[in-house]
Design a protein around this motif. Structure first.
Motif, PDB file in Angstrom:
ATOM      1  N   ARG A  26       0.850  -1.190   0.000  1.00 54.17           N
ATOM      2  CA  ARG A  26       0.000   0.000   0.000  1.00 54.17           C
ATOM      3  C   ARG A  26       0.893   1.251   0.000  1.00 54.17           C
ATOM      4  O   ARG A  26       2.049   1.205   0.443  1.00 54.17           O
ATOM      5  CB  ARG A  26      -0.902   0.033   1.229  1.00 54.17           C
TER       6      ARG A  26
ATOM      7  N   ASP B 101     -10.695  -3.056  -3.809  1.00 58.77           N
ATOM      8  CA  ASP B 101     -10.073  -2.908  -2.494  1.00 58.77           C
ATOM      9  C   ASP B 101      -9.746  -1.436  -2.259  1.00 58.77           C
ATOM     10  O   ASP B 101      -8.915  -0.865  -2.964  1.00 58.77           O
ATOM     11  CB  ASP B 101      -8.805  -3.769  -2.450  1.00 58.77           C
TER      12      ASP B 101
ATOM     13  N   GLY C 203      -9.484 -11.767  -0.938  1.00 58.37           N
ATOM     14  CA  GLY C 203      -8.674 -10.968  -0.023  1.00 58.37           C
ATOM     15  C   GLY C 203      -9.520  -9.931   0.686  1.00 58.37           C
ATOM     16  O   GLY C 203     -10.459  -9.382   0.090  1.00 58.37           O
TER      17      GLY C 203
ATOM     18  N   ASN D 127      -9.032  -6.452   3.169  1.00 65.07           N
ATOM     19  CA  ASN D 127      -8.126  -5.482   3.782  1.00 65.07           C
ATOM     20  C   ASN D 127      -8.870  -4.394   4.550  1.00 65.07           C
ATOM     21  O   ASN D 127      -8.310  -3.321   4.810  1.00 65.07           O
ATOM     22  CB  ASN D 127      -7.243  -4.831   2.708  1.00 65.07           C
TER      23      ASN D 127
ATOM     24  N   TYR E  99      -6.914  -3.464   7.527  1.00 69.38           N
ATOM     25  CA  TYR E  99      -5.476  -3.315   7.301  1.00 69.38           C
ATOM     26  C   TYR E  99      -4.893  -2.186   8.140  1.00 69.38           C
ATOM     27  O   TYR E  99      -3.835  -2.331   8.752  1.00 69.38           O
ATOM     28  CB  TYR E  99      -5.232  -3.045   5.814  1.00 69.38           C
TER      29      TYR E  99
ATOM     30  N   HIS F  47      -3.896  -8.211   6.961  1.00 68.02           N
ATOM     31  CA  HIS F  47      -4.533  -8.717   5.740  1.00 68.02           C
ATOM     32  C   HIS F  47      -5.074 -10.124   5.974  1.00 68.02           C
ATOM     33  O   HIS F  47      -4.491 -10.906   6.728  1.00 68.02           O
ATOM     34  CB  HIS F  47      -3.477  -8.742   4.615  1.00 68.02           C
TER      35      HIS F  47
ATOM     36  N   GLN G 162      -6.857 -13.563   3.775  1.00 65.83           N
ATOM     37  CA  GLN G 162      -7.188 -14.197   2.501  1.00 65.83           C
ATOM     38  C   GLN G 162      -7.582 -15.633   2.765  1.00 65.83           C
ATOM     39  O   GLN G 162      -7.155 -16.239   3.749  1.00 65.83           O
ATOM     40  CB  GLN G 162      -6.023 -14.133   1.515  1.00 65.83           C
TER      41      GLN G 162
ATOM     42  N   SER H  10       1.909  -6.113   5.744  1.00 68.57           N
ATOM     43  CA  SER H  10       1.022  -7.249   6.015  1.00 68.57           C
ATOM     44  C   SER H  10       0.689  -8.039   4.758  1.00 68.57           C
ATOM     45  O   SER H  10      -0.086  -8.989   4.824  1.00 68.57           O
ATOM     46  CB  SER H  10      -0.270  -6.762   6.679  1.00 68.57           C
ATOM     47  N   VAL H  11       1.210  -7.637   3.612  1.00 65.86           N
ATOM     48  CA  VAL H  11       1.025  -8.417   2.393  1.00 65.86           C
ATOM     49  C   VAL H  11       2.325  -9.147   2.079  1.00 65.86           C
ATOM     50  O   VAL H  11       3.387  -8.807   2.591  1.00 65.86           O
ATOM     51  CB  VAL H  11       0.597  -7.524   1.199  1.00 65.86           C
TER      52      VAL H  11
END
Length: 502
Positions: free
Chosen positions: A97, A141, A305, A307, A310, A322, A324, A478-479
């Protein structure tokens, strides 16, 4: 000792997301390139695993032991082979991000600012998405950063039994999105089929497998690496190169630099700052499971996913992370580290066997950023690789897990025919041996006093030494770091092309 009689323009050590992508970028230059990989070449990847493969966890581990902070041995879940850990992944390729590149306060401390910003990486994100044939959809998102171009391929659609979950999440005010996934004609794209194999077709590129690099030798001044020492099928070799690129993974890259000490680098190569091996990060990873009434194959892709949490919530104004779906449990290698989660289900459903539990389940992976800590570090002592790591930012992760418990119960209430109401949601936290998403051990920056690499990922103290795996991260996210590693390798590739003269 055998000395190779060739001198290479570039030697790349490691073939994962960083090394494999860089090799593909540099191959068309016509420069003489040597790629060294300690493992073997295998063409299959994790989308071709069977259920029995997944639960034979030893096949996904390094053969040598590493040691934890108590000196106890463990076998890390990491892949030695052409393509590295991309041979085991799910191919989820998410951009960081925009705010991830800034200084971000967390409950446990500050996630430091990066020396480059999202705008510096954006064109390379786009290039990497094209190279790895990413399927996705922009605009779903709200945390997703801007794209200069849309994804090259449409998104992978949810399995029919997952679409009602996706729709229910949307109706309840969340913003589920289709995960961006690298996908080709033969399953998920990875650093072998997209990077190394096409690069090695060029006459100027040489790939050597079963080649474990054990030492980097410098010239007398210590300012240049002059030779790479490797054991190739058990025989010692020396390879000469003008530029040396290390891409062994954040832990093994740091270990290689630390053990390559000499008179000019008494604490390890390029370690005058004392930062090599420090600030190891690897995210907080947990999986929770929902039990479904109807069976599924246990072998479906990750596609959803979330977020929405997030950056936190009104009740907790700090980043949380995150979420998924896990994809089919029978194809998820990380489940080989978490059999207790199915054992937990079996206590409540004693008439279900392992296969029934796996095929009546939806797993959810929950990922939270951990923060750089200089005491979380890699050592190389007395021939042993030692990894000292204590998790931080734990409350933020726990809050995200509990928040997701609430969401799962809400989804189950809205879809009573799909789920067993009131069923338990077992949780499993990934142990130390899971070193997925590792990063940060050779961070980049402008100040040689507190960083190992400059902003081009060249070592401050060694003019021809580069590191292009996730070691360069000054902070985690976090991804998954994979797409950022690939984008960075393409960015460093442009720099090296300029340095090499086109």
């Amino acid at each position: 000792m055998i000395i190779d009689d060739q001198v290479y323009d570039v030697i790349i050590i490691g073939t994962g997301a960083g090394g494999g992508t860089l090799a593909r970028k540099l191959a068309p230059t016509g420069k003489k390139i040597l790629i060294l990989e300690r493992g073997e070449l295998t063409y299959g990847e994790s989308s071709e695993l069977t259920d029995t493969d997944v639960f034979k966890k030893e096949q996904f581990h390094a053969p040598e032991p590493w040691f934890d902070k108590a000196g106890e041995p463990f076998h890390p879940q990491t892949k030695y082979g052409v393509g590295g850990n991309t041979k085991l992944w799910y191919g989820v390729l998410m951009r960081m991000r925009e705010r991830d590149f800034e200084a971000v306060p967390h409950q446990d401390g500050l996630s430091p600012e990066w020396g480059l910003k999202y705008a510096d990486f954006e064109p390379y994100y786009t290039e990497a998405e094209k190279l790895y044939n990413v399927h996705g959809r922009s605009g779903e998102d709200p945390t997703e950063p801007p794209h200069s171009e849309d994804y090259p391929q449409p998104p992978v659609q949810n399995e029919p039994f997952l679409q009602p979950v996706f729709d229910t999440l949307s109706k309840q005010g969340l913003h589920p999105s289709h995960l961006p996934i690298g996908l080709g004609d033969h399953g998920r794209t990875d650093a072998e089929d997209t990077g190394i194999t096409p690069a090695a077709e060029s006459e100027n590129v040489t790939l050597r497998t079963s080649a474990e690099v054990v030492w980097l030798h410098t010239n007398p001044s210590g300012r240049e690496v002059k030779a790479v020492q490797a054991k190739v099928s058990g025989q010692d070799y020396l390879f000469m190169g003008h530029i040396v690129v290390v891409a062994c993974g954040a832990i093994n890259s740091a270990a290689l630099l630390l053990r390559s000490l000499n008179d000019k680098h008494p604490n390890g190569l390029a370690n005058g700052s004392g930062q090599v091996g420090r600030n190891l990060m690897k995210q907080l990873l947990s999986v929770v499971v929902q039990l479904t009434s109807d069976a599924n194959s246990g072998m479906f892709p990750r596609t959803i996913g979330i977020n929405d949490f997030y950056w936190g919530t009104d009740q907790f104004p700090y980043p949380m992370g995150h979420i998924q779906n896990s994809g089919g449990i029978f194809q998820d290698v990380l489940f080989s580290e978490a059999p207790p989660i199915l054992s937990g289900l079996s206590r409540f459903f004693p008439n279900f066997g392992l296969r029934q539990l796996a095929t009546h389940s939806i797993g959810w992976w929950i990922q939270t950023e951990d923060l750089p800590n200089p005491d979380n570090r890699v050592y190389y002592l007395n021939g042993r690789l030692r990894v000292e790591y204590t998790a931080n930012n734990v409350e933020a992760h726990d809050r995200l897990v509990y928040k997701w418990f609430d969401v799962m119960r809400s989804v189950e209430s809205a879809q009573p025919s799909m789920f067993t109401r009131g069923a338990t949601h077992p949780r499993s936290d990934m142990p130390m041996s899971v070193v997925a998403h590792q990063c940060g051990t050779c961070r980049f920056g402008e100040d040689p006093e507190n960083s190992v690499l400059d902003l081009n990922c060249r070592a401050h103290e060694v003019d021809n030494l580069y590191v292009v795996d996730s070691s360069f991260f000054p902070a985690n996210t976090s991804v998954s770091p994979a797409l950022t590693v690939m984008a960075n390798a393409l960015r460093v590739g442009d720099h090296l092309i300029d340095r090499l003269g086109g």
